[in-house]
Scaffold this motif. Sequence first.
Motif, mmCIF file in Angstrom:
data_model
loop_
_atom_site.group_PDB
_atom_site.id
_atom_site.type_symbol
_atom_site.label_atom_id
_atom_site.label_comp_id
_atom_site.label_asym_id
_atom_site.label_seq_id
_atom_site.Cartn_x
_atom_site.Cartn_y
_atom_site.Cartn_z
ATOM 1 N N VAL A 129 0.864 -1.180 0.000
ATOM 2 C CA VAL A 129 0.000 0.000 0.000
ATOM 3 C C VAL A 129 0.897 1.226 0.000
ATOM 4 O O VAL A 129 1.941 1.254 0.672
ATOM 5 N N GLY A 130 0.550 2.215 -0.812
ATOM 6 C CA GLY A 130 1.364 3.414 -0.926
ATOM 7 C C GLY A 130 0.532 4.671 -0.736
ATOM 8 O O GLY A 130 -0.691 4.673 -0.941
ATOM 9 N N LEU A 131 1.207 5.747 -0.351
ATOM 10 C CA LEU A 131 0.545 7.024 -0.112
ATOM 11 C C LEU A 131 1.401 8.142 -0.699
ATOM 12 O O LEU A 131 2.577 8.295 -0.326
ATOM 13 N N LYS A 132 0.810 8.898 -1.621
ATOM 14 C CA LYS A 132 1.504 10.053 -2.180
ATOM 15 C C LYS A 132 1.196 11.254 -1.297
ATOM 16 O O LYS A 132 0.125 11.862 -1.389
ATOM 17 N N VAL A 133 2.134 11.596 -0.431
ATOM 18 C CA VAL A 133 1.926 12.683 0.527
ATOM 19 C C VAL A 133 1.913 14.030 -0.190
ATOM 20 O O VAL A 133 1.115 14.918 0.127
ATOM 21 N N SER A 134 2.808 14.204 -1.155
ATOM 22 C CA SER A 134 2.878 15.418 -1.954
ATOM 23 C C SER A 134 3.623 15.086 -3.239
ATOM 24 O O SER A 134 3.997 13.936 -3.484
ATOM 25 N N ASN A 135 3.860 16.087 -4.074
ATOM 26 C CA ASN A 135 4.609 15.849 -5.303
ATOM 27 C C ASN A 135 6.063 15.477 -5.029
ATOM 28 O O ASN A 135 6.762 14.992 -5.921
ATOM 29 N N LYS A 136 6.517 15.704 -3.779
ATOM 30 C CA LYS A 136 7.905 15.445 -3.437
ATOM 31 C C LYS A 136 8.101 14.265 -2.495
ATOM 32 O O LYS A 136 9.233 13.823 -2.298
ATOM 33 N N VAL A 137 7.020 13.739 -1.917
ATOM 34 C CA VAL A 137 7.141 12.682 -0.917
ATOM 35 C C VAL A 137 6.142 11.567 -1.190
ATOM 36 O O VAL A 137 4.950 11.838 -1.382
ATOM 37 N N GLU A 138 6.618 10.316 -1.206
ATOM 38 C CA GLU A 138 5.738 9.155 -1.371
ATOM 39 C C GLU A 138 6.161 8.063 -0.400
ATOM 40 O O GLU A 138 7.350 7.791 -0.235
ATOM 41 N N LEU A 139 5.165 7.425 0.242
ATOM 42 C CA LEU A 139 5.400 6.366 1.209
ATOM 43 C C LEU A 139 4.869 5.043 0.670
ATOM 44 O O LEU A 139 3.930 5.016 -0.137
#
Length: 463
Positions: free
Chosen positions: A358-368
């Motif tokens: 499972v992934g989460l795009k926190v912003s255009n600069k950060v992805e988990l």
Amino acid sequence: MKRIWMLALAFMALHTTTFAQTEYNNINTTGRGGVGTTFSGGYQAIGINPANISRSRYTLSFSFLEGGFGVSSRAFTKDIIHDFRNTTPNQEVSLANREYYAKAFTSNDVLNIGADLQTFAISVNLPKIGGFAFSNRQRVLGHAGFNKNFSELLFLGEHAPVVKESDPNEPVYVSELFDGTELKASWVNEWNISYGRRLVSLPAFKIFGGVGYRYIQGLALYEFSAKNGEVKAYSTASPILNVDYGQYLDDPLFNHNEANNILSPVGKGHGFDIGLSAEVAKIVKLGVSVADIGAMRWTENLLVGQDKGFLVSDIESNGNYDFENAMDMAEQIIDTAMHFTALDELRTDLPTRFRAGVGLKVSNKVELGLDYVKALNNAPGNLTQDFIGLGVDVMPSPFIRLSSGVSTGAGDKVNLPLGIAFVTPVYEFGLSTRDITAPYTKSNPGASLAFAFMRFKIGKLPL
């Protein structure tokens, strides 16, 4: 069987520069400690999740000579490695030190090694048709685990407690004496082709599916294991490893391969990957896949061992014990314990694995991203324990991508990965490691490195 070539290979790798497994042909995945189920796209999704191939941001991507290697162990310490590296051939190792080694190497994870080299890879993404990816790679995987009796015989020889406790005239059996011991290794050359495409496309929800196929040329296979009363022992090696098979040439069951080709396979097989992924509101990513479904058929230079019983008193050791004696002793133990004969064919399963992420795009600069990987069989080269990892990608500038996270499992300790990539609109290169602390830990040290210097991408696609 003269010379346990794969065990020797593992120890030699550790004797020079310390060589775990899972996707060393991908600097991004390595830099997140193995996390890649929701991150990887284009050709980087081969072997991870083929559904992601059509999620590449570029029409054309390709790479040359991308790879890496690593090692992990729960038995080795810095002191033991130092001893092995600095013991001279004529220097005797004390019995006290050998007893210490025997205790330390009584472990389910004495050594886990892995190396990948992706000679080339290419992917093409056509939004209305889907994504295609093709690659070639060399993959080496290995695992060693010793039970108490095997470890004590390895380092103590006739001084091992099991020798003193056994009747010198009464045969013993591998299935009982070495239960829990495993030596497994494989070397293959893979040709991969994968396809993925968008299955459902709604304004805030998308589903992707993908399949992959690989044609596999087997270059080497070794297993010596005793688990729950079952014993497996077999080996086969390409002529490039220069194993002496002279004593088996007259056996009608022995199919000898002595070709002079650089990579002359002794086995062939077919593997498949399947995967699904989803994207919610361009923020949340989900993915599941099963990789390496299939089997290998080994037909040349093939030997199989039978557990016919042996006398423990036949195990002898050299008084001037050094590093080379450890390899010689392992060879002697297996040659004494097993009776090897020729075999015309052997079928082995591929190391099938299940992945979920499972992934989460926190912003255009950060992805988990959070990954879980589980072995679905006990094939040579597969994970010995479940893997779990948390990964992150950060873009502090348009030209730099940093990767990190935390991961554990797969026979390894808790790892702190780190990766750095320099990114331009058409070119990318970088380095990464699965655990930046591994070379500096006193207990259970290890090392890993993944590299990519020739990555190219053409034709950026809209989100």
